[in-house]
Design an enzyme around this catalytic site. Structure first.
Site, PDB file in Angstrom:
ATOM      1  CE1 TYR A   1      -3.786   2.507   0.913  1.00 20.49           C
ATOM      2  CE2 TYR A   1      -1.947   3.620   1.984  1.00 20.49           C
ATOM      3  CZ  TYR A   1      -3.229   3.642   1.490  1.00 20.49           C
ATOM      4  OH  TYR A   1      -3.960   4.790   1.548  1.00 20.49           O
TER       5      TYR A   1
ATOM      6  CD  GLU B   1      -5.772   4.314  -1.447  1.00 24.31           C
ATOM      7  OE1 GLU B   1      -5.915   4.640  -0.246  1.00 24.31           O
ATOM      8  OE2 GLU B   1      -6.690   3.804  -2.126  1.00 24.31           O
TER       9      GLU B   1
END
Length: 219
Positions: free
Chosen positions: A100, A188
């Site tokens: 992530y 993201e």
């Protein structure tokens, strides 16, 4: 303003970050043709919401016929109460690990904060609640920008594999530069996949641009 996945990936690709080859389609037969060209594919609902996988909005198709069937099932359906009108059909990736990575605006500090975790592929809020030790954060002074040592520290604290850190550092720097240049509140990649061949590929993407800055971004 939140970009859908295909739009976010176009931004990533333009910045030099690797994303899977794919195409946006609106008819089942188009999905079949894309799969015929690319091989096994992921068929993904293009809606401005997260959690599509859990809601059934992402399907893997190993053949062109399966891709057409998946597209037929998804188009016109509701995923998290949003009608699916477009799909991203993209090449499936042989995944070894998932990370992530994001930069988001921390309004309480007036700074962008970089977040990295080796627990990619799931909601970062869930990771923060269950295993917070797996999340590393780095706040960036807007006057100084992201320093090289900060990118390295973020990855080290997050437990990034040493053999991938050089390329991961490039992703960190590029994502930060995108956040600044696009006036983004969030940039993201989840998951950022490490393939079995050793490549890093952005399998999903989110970009949220500050509405107040849209006049600077006609694109």
């Amino acid at each position: 303003m939140r970009l859908i996945e295909a739009q976010a990936k176009a931004v990533f690709r333009e910045a030099g970050l690797k994303v899977p080859e794919g195409e946006v389609v609106s008819r089942p037969e188009q999905a079949r043709e894309v799969a015929r060209r690319l091989g096994p594919v992921a068929v993904k609902a293009q809606i401005p919401l997260g959690g599509r996988g859990k809601a059934g909005g992402i399907r893997i198709a190993r053949t062109p016929e399966e891709a057409e069937q998946a597209a037929s099932a998804l188009l016109g359906s509701r995923v998290r109460d949003v009608v699916v009108e477009r799909l991203l059909v993209e090449q499936a990736v042989d995944i070894q690990a998932e990370f992530y990575l994001s930069f988001s605006l921390d309004r309480s500090r007036g700074q962008l904060v970089g977040i990295f975790s080796t627990a990619g592929g799931v909601d970062i809020e869930e990771v923060a609640e269950t295993t917070p030790e797996r999340i590393a954060k780095e706040w960036v002074d807007p006057c100084l920008g992201l320093c090289p040592f900060q990118a390295r520290r973020l990855l080290q604290r997050g437990g990034a594999p040493p053999e991938s850190r050089r390329e991961l550092e490039r992703f960190v720097r590029t994502l930060y530069e995108l956040a600044v240049s696009k006036d983004a509140q969030l940039v993201e990649i989840n998951p950022l996949a490490l393939t079995r061949s050793g490549e890093l590929v952005a399998l999903d993407g989110k970009v949220e641009v500050d509405d107040n800055a849209l006049f600077r971004h006609p694109e």
